[in-house]
Design a protein around this motif. Structure first.
Motif, PDB file in Angstrom:
ATOM      1  N   SER A 105      51.907  66.811   4.522  1.00 48.38           N
ATOM      2  CA  SER A 105      52.194  65.771   4.871  1.00 48.38           C
ATOM      3  C   SER A 105      53.859  65.563   5.323  1.00 48.38           C
ATOM      4  O   SER A 105      54.608  66.196   4.532  1.00 48.38           O
ATOM      5  N   THR A 106      54.182  64.744   6.395  1.00 48.91           N
ATOM      6  CA  THR A 106      54.878  65.148   6.756  1.00 48.91           C
ATOM      7  C   THR A 106      55.858  62.848   6.469  1.00 48.91           C
ATOM      8  O   THR A 106      56.628  62.759   7.467  1.00 48.91           O
ATOM      9  N   LEU A 147      47.572  67.845   3.128  1.00 47.31           N
ATOM     10  CA  LEU A 147      46.447  66.994   2.859  1.00 47.31           C
ATOM     11  C   LEU A 147      45.699  66.811   2.767  1.00 47.31           C
ATOM     12  O   LEU A 147      44.577  68.251   2.200  1.00 47.31           O
ATOM     13  N   LEU A 148      44.838  66.516   2.203  1.00 48.69           N
ATOM     14  CA  LEU A 148      43.479  65.853   1.435  1.00 48.69           C
ATOM     15  C   LEU A 148      42.207  65.432   2.594  1.00 48.69           C
ATOM     16  O   LEU A 148      42.916  64.226   3.256  1.00 48.69           O
ATOM     17  N   PHE A 149      41.340  65.770   2.685  1.00 48.11           N
ATOM     18  CA  PHE A 149      40.061  65.673   4.080  1.00 48.11           C
ATOM     19  C   PHE A 149      38.935  65.897   3.750  1.00 48.11           C
ATOM     20  O   PHE A 149      38.757  65.575   2.772  1.00 48.11           O
ATOM     21  N   GLN A 201      42.679  61.117   5.119  1.00 45.07           N
ATOM     22  CA  GLN A 201      43.747  61.980   4.918  1.00 45.07           C
ATOM     23  C   GLN A 201      44.162  60.926   3.372  1.00 45.07           C
ATOM     24  O   GLN A 201      45.083  60.434   3.611  1.00 45.07           O
ATOM     25  N   SER A 202      44.696  62.377   2.625  1.00 44.37           N
ATOM     26  CA  SER A 202      45.579  61.565   1.366  1.00 44.37           C
ATOM     27  C   SER A 202      46.404  62.748   1.143  1.00 44.37           C
ATOM     28  O   SER A 202      45.933  64.105   1.200  1.00 44.37           O
ATOM     29  N   ALA A 239      44.008  57.081   7.832  1.00 43.00           N
ATOM     30  CA  ALA A 239      42.912  57.488   8.864  1.00 43.00           C
ATOM     31  C   ALA A 239      43.763  59.077   9.492  1.00 43.00           C
ATOM     32  O   ALA A 239      44.429  59.570  10.286  1.00 43.00           O
ATOM     33  N   SER A 240      42.681  59.901   9.260  1.00 43.93           N
ATOM     34  CA  SER A 240      43.239  61.428   9.956  1.00 43.93           C
ATOM     35  C   SER A 240      43.134  61.207  11.409  1.00 43.93           C
ATOM     36  O   SER A 240      41.958  61.089  11.816  1.00 43.93           O
ATOM     37  N   PRO A 241      44.220  61.752  11.795  1.00 39.82           N
ATOM     38  CA  PRO A 241      43.883  61.963  13.324  1.00 39.82           C
ATOM     39  C   PRO A 241      43.395  63.716  13.903  1.00 39.82           C
ATOM     40  O   PRO A 241      43.498  64.303  14.898  1.00 39.82           O
TER      41      PRO A 241
END
Length: 168
Positions: free
Chosen positions: A87-88, A96-98, A138-139, A152-154
Motif C-alpha cells: 500500500s502507498t 494489499l489484500l485482494f 483491495q484492502s 476499488a482495486s485497479p
C-alpha cells in the motif's frame, strides 16, 4: 447436505465471501474442483497454523474445494496467493489484500463443458494462462477500521494453472 451439524458434513473453512472462482472437472478422475481466490474469510492460515476470525478478514490465500466421485468434499490450501503489492496510501507499506467482489474472466478457447466448467483432462501438463481477475476490493488491513483502509482495486491479475498430481 442432509445434516449440517453432523461431524462428517463438509464445512467450507476459507474464502467465505464472494471471490473469483475457477471451475474445473476431470472426467477421467470424476472429480470437480472449485478454486477460490482470496476474498473475505472466516478461516485463514498464519505462519502455517489454521486460525479463525469472527470479524471475517480480507485474505490473499487461495484454496481449492474438491468434490470427489463419491460426493465427498474437501478443501485444500494452495501454494499460490496474490502477488505482494504494498500500500502507498492508507497504512503505507502493508501488503494489499485482494479478491473480494472481484471477477474471474476466462481466456477464449479453453476447452469447456456446455455449462462453462473447464475440461481439466484436456488442458495438458504445461502451465497455462486460464484467465484474469479484475475489479473488486483491495484492502490495506485484514480487518478494516476506516473507509480509507479499502478501495476499488485497479489491478488485473493473470491466472495461470500449473498442473500437479491429483489431490489425495
Amino acid at each position: 447436505m442432509a445434516d449440517p451439524a453432523a461431524t462428517n458434513t463438509f464445512k467450507q473453512a476459507m474464502n467465505s465471501y464472494l471471490c473469483p472462482t475457477l471451475e474445473l472437472f476431470s472426467r477421467k478422475e470424476r472429480n470437480s474442483y472449485t478454486v477460490l481466490m482470496g476474498g473475505i474469510s472466516y478461516g485463514f492460515f498464519s505462519a502455517g497454523v489454521f486460525q479463525t476470525d469472527p470479524e471475517l478478514p480480507f485474505i490473499n490465500q487461495v484454496t481449492t474445494i474438491k468434490r470427489d466421485r463419491h460426493g465427498s468434499f474437501s478443501q485444500y490450501l494452495m501454494d499460490a496467493e496474490y502477488p505482494v503489492i504494498l500500500s502507498t496510501g492508507s497504512n503505507p507499506g502493508n501488503p494489499l489484500l485482494f479478491g473480494t467482489s472481484a471477477t474471474f474472466i476466462p481466456v477464449n478457447g479453453l476447452p469447456t463443458y456446455d455449462n462453462g466448467v473447464i475440461k481439466l483432462d484436456a488442458l495438458g501438463i504445461d502451465p497455462l494462462v486460464v484467465g484474469f481477475i479484475v475489479g473488486g476490493i483491495q484492502s490495506t488491513l485484514p480487518n478494516t477500521n476506516t473507509e480509507s483502509d479499502s478501495a476499488a482495486s485497479p489491478y488485473i491479475f493473470t491466472v495461470t494453472l500449473v498442473p500437479a498430481p491429483p489431490f489425495p
